[in-house]
Design a protein around this motif. Structure first.
Motif, PDB file in Angstrom:
ATOM      1  N   VAL A 172       0.857  -1.185   0.000  1.00  0.00           N
ATOM      2  CA  VAL A 172       0.000   0.000   0.000  1.00  0.00           C
ATOM      3  C   VAL A 172       0.891   1.232   0.000  1.00  0.00           C
ATOM      4  CG1 VAL A 172      -1.740   1.314   1.275  1.00  0.00           C
ATOM      5  CG2 VAL A 172      -1.862  -1.187   1.217  1.00  0.00           C
ATOM      6  N   ALA A 173       0.618   2.167  -0.898  1.00  0.00           N
ATOM      7  CA  ALA A 173       1.355   3.431  -0.943  1.00  0.00           C
ATOM      8  C   ALA A 173       0.543   4.504  -0.240  1.00  0.00           C
ATOM      9  CB  ALA A 173       1.635   3.833  -2.387  1.00  0.00           C
ATOM     10  N   LEU A 174       1.175   5.185   0.707  1.00  0.00           N
ATOM     11  CA  LEU A 174       0.567   6.319   1.405  1.00  0.00           C
ATOM     12  C   LEU A 174       1.202   7.575   0.822  1.00  0.00           C
ATOM     13  CD1 LEU A 174      -1.256   7.345   3.729  1.00  0.00           C
ATOM     14  CD2 LEU A 174       0.728   7.136   5.236  1.00  0.00           C
ATOM     15  N   VAL A 175       0.398   8.369   0.102  1.00  0.00           N
ATOM     16  CA  VAL A 175       0.923   9.454  -0.720  1.00  0.00           C
ATOM     17  C   VAL A 175       0.411  10.794  -0.234  1.00  0.00           C
ATOM     18  CG1 VAL A 175       1.071  10.341  -3.073  1.00  0.00           C
ATOM     19  CG2 VAL A 175       0.987   7.884  -2.697  1.00  0.00           C
ATOM     20  N   GLY A 176       1.273  11.791  -0.290  1.00  0.00           N
ATOM     21  CA  GLY A 176       0.872  13.149   0.039  1.00  0.00           C
ATOM     22  C   GLY A 176       2.080  14.058   0.061  1.00  0.00           C
ATOM     23  N   VAL A 190       4.851   0.346  -7.815  1.00  0.00           N
ATOM     24  CA  VAL A 190       5.098  -0.663  -6.792  1.00  0.00           C
ATOM     25  C   VAL A 190       3.859  -1.094  -6.016  1.00  0.00           C
ATOM     26  CG1 VAL A 190       5.614   0.886  -4.845  1.00  0.00           C
ATOM     27  CG2 VAL A 190       6.852  -1.276  -5.066  1.00  0.00           C
ATOM     28  N   ALA A 191       2.819  -0.278  -5.967  1.00  0.00           N
ATOM     29  CA  ALA A 191       1.725  -0.523  -5.019  1.00  0.00           C
ATOM     30  C   ALA A 191       0.554  -1.279  -5.637  1.00  0.00           C
ATOM     31  CB  ALA A 191       1.227   0.804  -4.439  1.00  0.00           C
ATOM     32  N   ASP A 192      -0.165  -1.996  -4.764  1.00  0.00           N
ATOM     33  CA  ASP A 192      -1.447  -2.598  -5.126  1.00  0.00           C
ATOM     34  C   ASP A 192      -2.582  -1.607  -4.879  1.00  0.00           C
ATOM     35  OD1 ASP A 192      -0.387  -5.339  -5.585  1.00  0.00           O
ATOM     36  OD2 ASP A 192       0.064  -5.219  -3.445  1.00  0.00           O
ATOM     37  N   ARG A 193      -2.470  -0.906  -3.770  1.00  0.00           N
ATOM     38  CA  ARG A 193      -3.461   0.119  -3.423  1.00  0.00           C
ATOM     39  C   ARG A 193      -2.743   1.402  -3.050  1.00  0.00           C
ATOM     40  NH1 ARG A 193      -6.497  -0.085   0.903  1.00  0.00           N
ATOM     41  NH2 ARG A 193      -5.407  -1.764   1.975  1.00  0.00           N
ATOM     42  N   VAL A 194      -3.471   2.495  -3.159  1.00  0.00           N
ATOM     43  CA  VAL A 194      -2.910   3.800  -2.810  1.00  0.00           C
ATOM     44  C   VAL A 194      -3.891   4.535  -1.905  1.00  0.00           C
ATOM     45  CG1 VAL A 194      -3.845   4.901  -4.884  1.00  0.00           C
ATOM     46  CG2 VAL A 194      -1.886   5.925  -3.723  1.00  0.00           C
ATOM     47  N   ALA A 195      -3.344   5.235  -0.916  1.00  0.00           N
ATOM     48  CA  ALA A 195      -4.140   6.093  -0.044  1.00  0.00           C
ATOM     49  C   ALA A 195      -3.527   7.482  -0.106  1.00  0.00           C
ATOM     50  CB  ALA A 195      -4.134   5.564   1.390  1.00  0.00           C
ATOM     51  N   VAL A 196      -4.313   8.468  -0.520  1.00  0.00           N
ATOM     52  CA  VAL A 196      -3.832   9.838  -0.686  1.00  0.00           C
ATOM     53  C   VAL A 196      -4.209  10.627   0.570  1.00  0.00           C
ATOM     54  CG1 VAL A 196      -3.927  11.914  -2.106  1.00  0.00           C
ATOM     55  CG2 VAL A 196      -4.130   9.661  -3.173  1.00  0.00           C
ATOM     56  N   MET A 197      -3.203  11.253   1.181  1.00  0.00           N
ATOM     57  CA  MET A 197      -3.404  11.937   2.463  1.00  0.00           C
ATOM     58  C   MET A 197      -3.254  13.439   2.302  1.00  0.00           C
ATOM     59  SD  MET A 197      -1.635  10.832   6.050  1.00  0.00           S
ATOM     60  CE  MET A 197      -2.340  11.337   7.621  1.00  0.00           C
ATOM     61  N   TYR A 198      -4.142  14.167   2.948  1.00  0.00           N
ATOM     62  CA  TYR A 198      -4.056  15.633   2.956  1.00  0.00           C
ATOM     63  C   TYR A 198      -4.464  16.154   4.323  1.00  0.00           C
ATOM     64  CZ  TYR A 198      -4.661  20.541   1.758  1.00  0.00           C
ATOM     65  OH  TYR A 198      -4.550  21.903   1.735  1.00  0.00           O
ATOM     66  N   LEU A 199      -3.622  16.937   4.934  1.00  0.00           N
ATOM     67  CA  LEU A 199      -3.907  17.612   6.195  1.00  0.00           C
ATOM     68  C   LEU A 199      -4.459  16.644   7.251  1.00  0.00           C
ATOM     69  CD1 LEU A 199      -3.476  20.570   7.046  1.00  0.00           C
ATOM     70  CD2 LEU A 199      -5.918  20.940   6.721  1.00  0.00           C
ATOM     71  N   GLY A 200      -3.764  15.513   7.403  1.00  0.00           N
ATOM     72  CA  GLY A 200      -4.080  14.595   8.489  1.00  0.00           C
ATOM     73  C   GLY A 200      -5.116  13.543   8.199  1.00  0.00           C
ATOM     74  N   ARG A 201      -5.687  13.545   6.983  1.00  0.00           N
ATOM     75  CA  ARG A 201      -6.724  12.554   6.651  1.00  0.00           C
ATOM     76  C   ARG A 201      -6.494  11.928   5.285  1.00  0.00           C
ATOM     77  NH1 ARG A 201     -12.731  14.171   8.707  1.00  0.00           N
ATOM     78  NH2 ARG A 201     -12.283  14.026  10.939  1.00  0.00           N
ATOM     79  N   ILE A 202      -6.995  10.700   5.126  1.00  0.00           N
ATOM     80  CA  ILE A 202      -7.033  10.066   3.815  1.00  0.00           C
ATOM     81  C   ILE A 202      -8.200  10.683   3.043  1.00  0.00           C
ATOM     82  CG2 ILE A 202      -7.221   7.900   2.545  1.00  0.00           C
ATOM     83  CD1 ILE A 202      -4.777   8.011   4.362  1.00  0.00           C
ATOM     84  N   VAL A 203      -7.901  11.250   1.860  1.00  0.00           N
ATOM     85  CA  VAL A 203      -8.965  11.893   1.082  1.00  0.00           C
ATOM     86  C   VAL A 203      -9.393  11.060  -0.116  1.00  0.00           C
ATOM     87  CG1 VAL A 203      -8.350  14.218   1.833  1.00  0.00           C
ATOM     88  CG2 VAL A 203      -7.291  13.281  -0.238  1.00  0.00           C
TER      89      VAL A 203
END
Length: 326
Positions: A41-45, A217-230
């Motif tokens: 999982v990629a955590l992006v921001g 590289v990732a199967d899933r992605v979670a995009v983060m902005y100002l402390g939350r997944i958007v």
């Protein structure tokens, strides 16, 4: 029936005391996030969005102010012994290998350190050699007595990865794992992560500001902005058809996107003064262009808070304009 996640965060919050009577800084402000077995999982921001703080909270290095973390269906204990066992199973790989390695220690000592800290017995030399080989440093005997300054940047990062692998973890949290590396080496390290997933069934949470890395590289992605997944979901869905204006802006600057770059106005708001409504609305190009007004959601954008997105595998977006079906 969906298998339970290996790592799961629910309603996670991390706040830091404000200075001189100011409100607390809400670095992580309600996050649900799952990482499945054998999943990347990629955590992006962008910088300052809270992704590194979230990663450290997942590892127990920062105490959450609310919410909980489950690993393998159980909440890690807070005692020294429980945390020690948890951190053996979940390893952190930092972005700067030079800062992660003691310049006075040999490669052997750097990789063996984890075994000694955790009191793992057995053939230490064989375990170190195997970890180095898995990390792509072959033959390992060539590297055992070298010091960090005798290695290239890519080799140092492989030593850091070997130091995590030697403990036999089930999940790696990689915080900007290729940010400090040359472009020619980045692909090799990303290919290594994929190979380790294939060979060992290793799960990974990759923290990055680079959506191009997430795509590779990732199967899933979670995009983060100002402390939350958007926005979150399968990487192909999110990156080929992004629904949140922030995700679209991040994607637009990739050379391969072919889109006109979206330049966001201003800087992210202070985490001690998060705006009402959608926390992105003060920089949102959709709201600024009048598109949200035409869709009838401009008032909601400015005043109605969006719920925390659930952490499952499905595509999700926290955006009034996207929810209106535009």
């Amino acid at each position: 029936m969906t298998a339970p996640a290996l790592l799961s965060a629910t309603g996670l919050c991390v706040a830091f005391p404000g200075r001189r009577g100011r409100a607390p800084a809400r670095a992580v402000d309600g996050v649900d996030l799952d990482v499945g077995r054998g999943e990347i999982v990629a955590l992006v921001g962008e910088s300052g969005c809270g992704k590194s703080t979230l990663a450290r909270a997942l590892l127990g290095l920062v105490a959450p102010t609310a919410g909980r973390v489950l690993f393998d269906g159980r909440e890690p204990g807070r005692g020294t012994r429980a945390l020690k066992e948890y951190r053996r199973r979940v390893q952190l790989v930092l972005q700067d290998p030079s800062g992660s390695l003691n310049p006075r220690h040999t490669v052997y000592e750097a990789v063996a350190e984890g075994l000694r800290i955790h009191g793992l017995r057995g053939d230490e030399r064989a375990a170190v050699a195997e970890a180095l080989a898995r990390a792509g440093l072959r033959p390992p005997e060539r590297f055992l007595l070298r010091h960090p300054h005798e290695l290239s940047g890519g080799q140092r990062q492989r030593v850091v990865i070997a130091g995590a692998l030697v403990l036999g973890p089930e999940l790696i949290v990689a915080d900007e794992p290729v940010a400090s590396l040359d472009a020619s080496v980045r692909g090799e390290i990303l290919a290594l992560l994929l190979r380790l997933r294939g060979e060992l069934g290793l799960s990974a949470l990759v923290v990055t500001h680079d959506l191009g890395l997430a795509w590779n590289v990732a199967d899933r992605v979670a995009v983060m902005y100002l402390g939350r997944i958007v926005e979150s979901g399968p990487v192909e869905e999110v990156l080929t058809a992004p629904r949140h204006p922030y995700t679209r802006a991040l994607l637009s600057v990739l050379p391969e996107s072919g889109a006109e770059p979206v330049v966001l106005s201003g800087e992210p708001p202070d985490t001690s003064r998060i705006p009402a409504g959608c926390r992105f609305h003060v920089r949102c190009p959709v709201l600024a262009s009048g598109a949200a007004e035409r869709a009838g959601v401009a008032r909601a954008c400015r005043g109605t808070e969006l719920p925390v997105l659930p952490g499952g595998p499905d595509s999700r977006v926290a955006c009034h304009w996207a929810a209106a079906g535009t």
